[in-house]
Scaffold this motif. Structure first.
Motif, PDB file in Angstrom:
ATOM      1  N   GLY A 247       0.854  -1.277   0.257  1.00 54.44           N
ATOM      2  CA  GLY A 247       0.200   0.031   0.053  1.00 54.44           C
ATOM      3  C   GLY A 247       1.016   1.140  -0.108  1.00 54.44           C
ATOM      4  N   ILE A 248       1.772   1.439   0.906  1.00 52.62           N
ATOM      5  CA  ILE A 248       2.490   2.561   1.186  1.00 52.62           C
ATOM      6  C   ILE A 248       3.808   1.853   1.536  1.00 52.62           C
ATOM      7  CG2 ILE A 248       3.284   4.303   2.156  1.00 52.62           C
ATOM      8  CD1 ILE A 248       0.526   4.720   3.247  1.00 52.62           C
ATOM      9  N   SER A 249       4.912   2.687   0.409  1.00 53.17           N
ATOM     10  CA  SER A 249       6.693   2.150   0.653  1.00 53.17           C
ATOM     11  C   SER A 249       7.188   2.708   0.676  1.00 53.17           C
ATOM     12  CB  SER A 249       6.799   0.864  -0.372  1.00 53.17           C
ATOM     13  OG  SER A 249       8.375   0.527  -0.768  1.00 53.17           O
ATOM     14  N   VAL A 250       8.419   3.094   1.610  1.00 51.33           N
ATOM     15  CA  VAL A 250       9.080   4.217   2.020  1.00 51.33           C
ATOM     16  C   VAL A 250      10.948   2.889   2.491  1.00 51.33           C
ATOM     17  CG1 VAL A 250       9.513   5.817   4.309  1.00 51.33           C
ATOM     18  CG2 VAL A 250       7.117   5.270   3.673  1.00 51.33           C
ATOM     19  N   GLN A 251      11.043   4.310   1.014  1.00 54.27           N
ATOM     20  CA  GLN A 251      12.508   3.227   0.975  1.00 54.27           C
ATOM     21  C   GLN A 251      14.069   4.124   1.537  1.00 54.27           C
ATOM     22  OE1 GLN A 251      12.528   0.400   0.139  1.00 54.27           O
ATOM     23  NE2 GLN A 251      11.139   0.067   0.366  1.00 54.27           N
ATOM     24  N   GLY A 252      14.618   4.029   2.189  1.00 51.28           N
ATOM     25  CA  GLY A 252      15.753   5.094   2.805  1.00 51.28           C
ATOM     26  C   GLY A 252      14.388   6.523   3.288  1.00 51.28           C
ATOM     27  N   GLY A 253      15.513   7.214   2.970  1.00 57.37           N
ATOM     28  CA  GLY A 253      14.539   8.781   3.364  1.00 57.37           C
ATOM     29  C   GLY A 253      15.024   8.966   5.218  1.00 57.37           C
ATOM     30  N   HIS A 254      13.772   9.714   5.364  1.00 51.72           N
ATOM     31  CA  HIS A 254      14.163  10.225   7.279  1.00 51.72           C
ATOM     32  C   HIS A 254      12.545  11.382   7.403  1.00 51.72           C
ATOM     33  CE1 HIS A 254      16.577  10.577  10.577  1.00 51.72           C
ATOM     34  NE2 HIS A 254      16.101  12.307   9.796  1.00 51.72           N
ATOM     35  N   GLU A 255      12.445  10.621   7.745  1.00 49.76           N
ATOM     36  CA  GLU A 255      10.904  11.375   9.016  1.00 49.76           C
ATOM     37  C   GLU A 255       9.484  11.067   7.651  1.00 49.76           C
ATOM     38  OE1 GLU A 255      12.421  14.911   9.508  1.00 49.76           O
ATOM     39  OE2 GLU A 255      13.396  14.368  10.942  1.00 49.76           O
ATOM     40  N   THR A 256       9.164  10.286   7.329  1.00 50.03           N
ATOM     41  CA  THR A 256       7.882  10.098   6.490  1.00 50.03           C
ATOM     42  C   THR A 256       7.193   9.712   7.682  1.00 50.03           C
ATOM     43  OG1 THR A 256       8.778   9.248   4.267  1.00 50.03           O
ATOM     44  CG2 THR A 256       7.024   8.683   4.781  1.00 50.03           C
ATOM     45  N   TYR A 257       5.386  10.499   7.206  1.00 50.45           N
ATOM     46  CA  TYR A 257       4.815  10.469   8.481  1.00 50.45           C
ATOM     47  C   TYR A 257       3.444  10.109   7.500  1.00 50.45           C
ATOM     48  CZ  TYR A 257       6.626  11.906  12.726  1.00 50.45           C
ATOM     49  OH  TYR A 257       8.029  12.261  13.820  1.00 50.45           O
ATOM     50  N   ASP A 289      13.691   6.675  11.599  1.00 48.51           N
ATOM     51  CA  ASP A 289      12.416   8.039  11.788  1.00 48.51           C
ATOM     52  C   ASP A 289      11.239   8.445  11.359  1.00 48.51           C
ATOM     53  OD1 ASP A 289      15.029   7.869  13.272  1.00 48.51           O
ATOM     54  OD2 ASP A 289      15.916  10.032  12.461  1.00 48.51           O
ATOM     55  N   ASN A 290      10.698   7.273  10.985  1.00 55.63           N
ATOM     56  CA  ASN A 290       9.580   7.270  10.651  1.00 55.63           C
ATOM     57  C   ASN A 290       8.002   7.261  11.155  1.00 55.63           C
ATOM     58  OD1 ASN A 290      10.562   7.548   7.434  1.00 55.63           O
ATOM     59  ND2 ASN A 290      11.005   5.057   8.069  1.00 55.63           N
ATOM     60  N   SER A 291       6.754   7.048  11.424  1.00 51.57           N
ATOM     61  CA  SER A 291       5.555   7.765  12.071  1.00 51.57           C
ATOM     62  C   SER A 291       4.885   7.414  11.262  1.00 51.57           C
ATOM     63  CB  SER A 291       5.604   8.971  12.771  1.00 51.57           C
ATOM     64  OG  SER A 291       7.017   9.671  13.622  1.00 51.57           O
ATOM     65  N   VAL A 292       3.686   6.355  12.378  1.00 50.81           N
ATOM     66  CA  VAL A 292       2.611   6.024  11.156  1.00 50.81           C
ATOM     67  C   VAL A 292       1.546   5.901  12.340  1.00 50.81           C
ATOM     68  CG1 VAL A 292       1.771   3.956  11.109  1.00 50.81           C
ATOM     69  CG2 VAL A 292       3.733   3.415  10.129  1.00 50.81           C
ATOM     70  N   LEU A 293       1.056   6.930  12.624  1.00 52.95           N
ATOM     71  CA  LEU A 293       0.171   7.122  13.658  1.00 52.95           C
ATOM     72  C   LEU A 293      -1.726   7.227  12.985  1.00 52.95           C
ATOM     73  CD1 LEU A 293       2.126  10.958  13.831  1.00 52.95           C
ATOM     74  CD2 LEU A 293       2.391   8.598  15.034  1.00 52.95           C
ATOM     75  N   ASP A 294      -1.716   6.737  14.042  1.00 48.15           N
ATOM     76  CA  ASP A 294      -4.310   6.604  13.928  1.00 48.15           C
ATOM     77  C   ASP A 294      -3.903   6.317  12.566  1.00 48.15           C
ATOM     78  OD1 ASP A 294      -4.122   7.499  16.319  1.00 48.15           O
ATOM     79  OD2 ASP A 294      -4.293   9.316  15.551  1.00 48.15           O
ATOM     80  N   VAL A 295      -3.717   4.896  12.211  1.00 49.37           N
ATOM     81  CA  VAL A 295      -4.096   4.277  10.958  1.00 49.37           C
ATOM     82  C   VAL A 295      -4.600   2.636  10.759  1.00 49.37           C
ATOM     83  CG1 VAL A 295      -3.084   3.449   8.916  1.00 49.37           C
ATOM     84  CG2 VAL A 295      -2.004   5.464   9.795  1.00 49.37           C
ATOM     85  N   VAL A 296      -5.126   2.367  10.078  1.00 48.84           N
ATOM     86  CA  VAL A 296      -5.768   0.907  10.113  1.00 48.84           C
ATOM     87  C   VAL A 296      -6.105   0.725   9.061  1.00 48.84           C
ATOM     88  CG1 VAL A 296      -8.029   0.414  10.324  1.00 48.84           C
ATOM     89  CG2 VAL A 296      -8.086   2.197  11.209  1.00 48.84           C
ATOM     90  N   ILE A 297      -5.578  -0.687   9.321  1.00 47.42           N
ATOM     91  CA  ILE A 297      -4.816  -1.817   8.302  1.00 47.42           C
ATOM     92  C   ILE A 297      -5.688  -3.235   7.244  1.00 47.42           C
ATOM     93  CG2 ILE A 297      -3.173  -3.285   6.941  1.00 47.42           C
ATOM     94  CD1 ILE A 297      -0.999  -1.505   8.535  1.00 47.42           C
ATOM     95  N   PHE A 298      -7.213  -3.129   6.989  1.00 39.20           N
ATOM     96  CA  PHE A 298      -7.572  -3.694   7.497  1.00 39.20           C
ATOM     97  C   PHE A 298      -7.773  -5.257   6.610  1.00 39.20           C
ATOM     98  CE2 PHE A 298      -9.359  -0.531   4.632  1.00 39.20           C
ATOM     99  CZ  PHE A 298      -9.500  -1.052   3.422  1.00 39.20           C
ATOM    100  N   SER A 299      -6.419  -5.046   5.728  1.00 35.82           N
ATOM    101  CA  SER A 299      -6.862  -6.582   5.028  1.00 35.82           C
ATOM    102  C   SER A 299      -4.788  -6.434   4.054  1.00 35.82           C
ATOM    103  CB  SER A 299      -7.541  -6.788   4.280  1.00 35.82           C
ATOM    104  OG  SER A 299      -7.769  -5.640   2.852  1.00 35.82           O
ATOM    105  N   ALA A 300      -4.385  -7.856   4.331  1.00 36.43           N
ATOM    106  CA  ALA A 300      -3.257  -8.137   4.046  1.00 36.43           C
ATOM    107  C   ALA A 300      -2.628  -9.060   4.514  1.00 36.43           C
ATOM    108  CB  ALA A 300      -2.394  -6.538   4.281  1.00 36.43           C
ATOM    109  N   ALA A 301      -1.770  -9.496   4.003  1.00 36.76           N
ATOM    110  CA  ALA A 301      -1.076 -10.581   4.457  1.00 36.76           C
ATOM    111  C   ALA A 301      -0.567 -10.591   5.538  1.00 36.76           C
ATOM    112  CB  ALA A 301      -0.053 -11.105   4.090  1.00 36.76           C
ATOM    113  N   THR A 302       0.165  -9.196   5.303  1.00 35.28           N
ATOM    114  CA  THR A 302       1.792  -8.573   6.766  1.00 35.28           C
ATOM    115  C   THR A 302       0.483  -6.527   6.672  1.00 35.28           C
ATOM    116  OG1 THR A 302       3.260  -9.960   5.890  1.00 35.28           O
ATOM    117  CG2 THR A 302       3.286  -7.658   7.623  1.00 35.28           C
TER     118      THR A 302
END
Length: 509
Positions: A247-257, A289-302
């Motif tokens: 769904g969302i892939s963060v590769q490298g970088g810094h501080e993805t919210y 240094d990334n953050s996942v805040l108040d997120v719902v994952i309702f279907s996926a293997a992982t």
């Protein structure tokens, strides 16, 4: 006597009557003539007055017009002359750009989703990235001043990834619409790719890019959003579904919210009959240094895969795929240096797996439906782990709240591991600090901690209190700690109650 005179006593002679009548007529004629003369004189005077007033007004208007004309002549001498063509209405530019807002329909995008809008939206993004900037953000990244690409609430068909054409740009927003992958969309692509079309040797490609208020339908072809080597990226209020990769892939970088968003391989609200077949990963954090805040994952293997360090998950609700069906809510795959915090979250029938965790915190999280935590050995290292103040709820199947996966070998380096103050209903509590009481009239007492302690054969510290009702003062000592069993012996037989605390946390406590 003259007979022609009329006597005075008579009513009057005819002659006198004639003279009186003529006199009266003359007087009336004079009066009428005077009145007519007055009327004529008055009318002439009024007419003359009106005529005089109109002449004055005309003269005044004429004077003002002459003054206005003189002012125009003076202005034309002091100001540059304006070409006649500049006075004509300017043609409407195409596409229409209001300030720094780029409307995709002005570039030809179809908001009904019937026609391919890939080129049109890329055109808007390209113009926004190449638009005017002022100053810089991080090391040469141009500040675009808050430019916005507005999807205008449309639903657009996309046949290839919306990849940013140039790098080193920042302070840009893409928002307000839906993107749907076409049937020929590449399986390895993402609807939005925050990565440059050509290689860039800079430390970061972009900074302060915001993607918000978006609905992304990958149509089971590829993923939703990919962020590559970017700084301070925000993904807010997005709904991403039908991905078969990520769904969302963060590769490298810094501080993805990533905040206030919903992700699912399939649109469902739980108890889906096809849950066993769910695939893909909701979020991948392959960076620091990334953050996942108040997120719902309702279907996926992982639900979430973490392969970087210093990441924070808070308020996450995972019911992506039940553990019993082979699903994992959060997989922390950063062995040897984890530095991850999972707090205030909800693991709904799916659990957490951490490989060789070093500095991991799981706190104030609710585990429902026999969901549990697995510590997986890769090189046998676990250090600085805090699993505290969590709630577990199960179905009385005897499932432990914390399990060990030692398929690749046992944990050999265990230190500063604190698994305490958790409560469980219908599941078995496991801990690194356990207490037991043994009693008897004997000289040897044994307390078995295997059912309570997390690690096998690993008691590092013991504290106990020896209480006896006898009259003697026996000598007593801890004889054995092997197999997570504590053996205490005295030199004589006495009735005693012994309160024992066994600690696996390590030598640092």
């Amino acid at each position: 006597m003259n007979n022609d005179r009329c006597p005075s006593t008579t009513a009057g002679c005819p002659k006198d009557r004639k003279m009186g009548a003529s006199t009266i007529a003359a007087m009336l004629s004079i009066m009428i003539t005077g009145i007519i003369s007055l009327i004529i004189i008055h009318m002439y005077g009024v007419h003359a007055t009106l005529h005089f007033s109109r002449n004055n007004i005309y003269q005044l208007h004429l004077q003002k017009m002459q003054e206005l004309k003189a002012s125009f002549v003076h202005s034309s001498r002091t100001r540059p002359r304006i070409p006649m063509r500049s006075l004509q209405q300017a043609p409407v530019p195409s596409p229409v750009v209001s300030s720094k807002v780029y409307h995709v329909t002005s570039y030809g995008a179809d908001p009904t989703g019937k026609r391919d809008s890939t080129d049109a939206i890329l055109g808007a993004i390209s113009d926004a990235l190449k638009g005017p900037g002022k100053g810089f953000l991080f090391q040469g990244i141009v500040n675009l001043g808050g430019a916005r690409v507005d999807l205008e609430g449309g639903n657009y068909l996309i046949s290839r990834p919306l990849r940013f054409p140039v790098a080193a740009k920042g302070n840009l927003v893409i928002h307000g619409g839906s993107l749907t992958a076409s049937n020929d969309f590449p399986n390895d692509g993402y609807l939005i790719e925050l990565s440059p079309a050509s290689n860039n040797d800079a430390e970061y490609n972009y900074e302060f890019i915001t993607l918000r208020d978006l609905f992304l339908d990958s149509n089971f072809r590829g993923g939703g959003i990919q962020v590559v080597k970017s700084l301070r990226t925000s993904i807010d209020n997005c709904y991403i579904t039908h991905f078969n990769t990520t769904g969302i892939s963060v590769q490298g970088g810094h501080e993805t919210y990533i905040r206030y968003s919903y992700l699912g391989y399939r649109i469902t609200a739980g108890a889906d009959p096809s849950e066993r077949a769910f695939s893909g990963t909701g979020i991948v954090l392959n960076g620091n240094d990334n953050s996942v805040l108040d997120v719902v994952i309702f279907s996926a293997a992982t639900g979430i895969l973490i392969t970087g360090q210093a990441n924070l998950l808070s308020g996450v609700h995972c019911y992506n795929k039940a553990t019993g069906f082979g699903g994992t809510g959060i997989y922390v795959k950063a062995p040897g240096l984890t530095q991850t915090r999972i707090v205030n979250s909800y693991m709904d029938y799916t659990g957490i797996v951490a490989e060789d965790p070093v500095q991991l915190t799981v706190s104030n999280t609710f585990f429902l439906g026999d969901a549990y935590i697995v510590l997986k050995s890769v090189k046998g290292v676990v250090n600085g782990v805090n699993i505290v103040d969590n709630m577990f709820s199960g179905s009385d199947k005897g499932i432990d709240i914390v399990r060990l996966d030692q398929t690749n070998g046992p944990f050999k380096q265990v230190d500063q591991v604190v698994i305490v103050n958790n409560n469980a209903l219908g599941m078995k509590v496991k801990t690194t600090v356990a207490r037991a009481t043994v009693q008897g009239n004997t000289s040897s007492w044994t307390a078995d901690f295997n059912s309570m302690l997390v690690f096998p054969n690993l008691i590092k510290q013991v504290q106990y209190t020896f209480i006896t009702d006898g009259t003697s003062f026996p000598n007593h000592v801890v004889r054995n700690l092997s197999g997570n069993r504590v053996v205490i012996q005295s030199d004589v037989v006495v009735p005693a109650s012994i309160y024992i605390t066994a600690d696996q946390r390590g030598t640092s406590f």
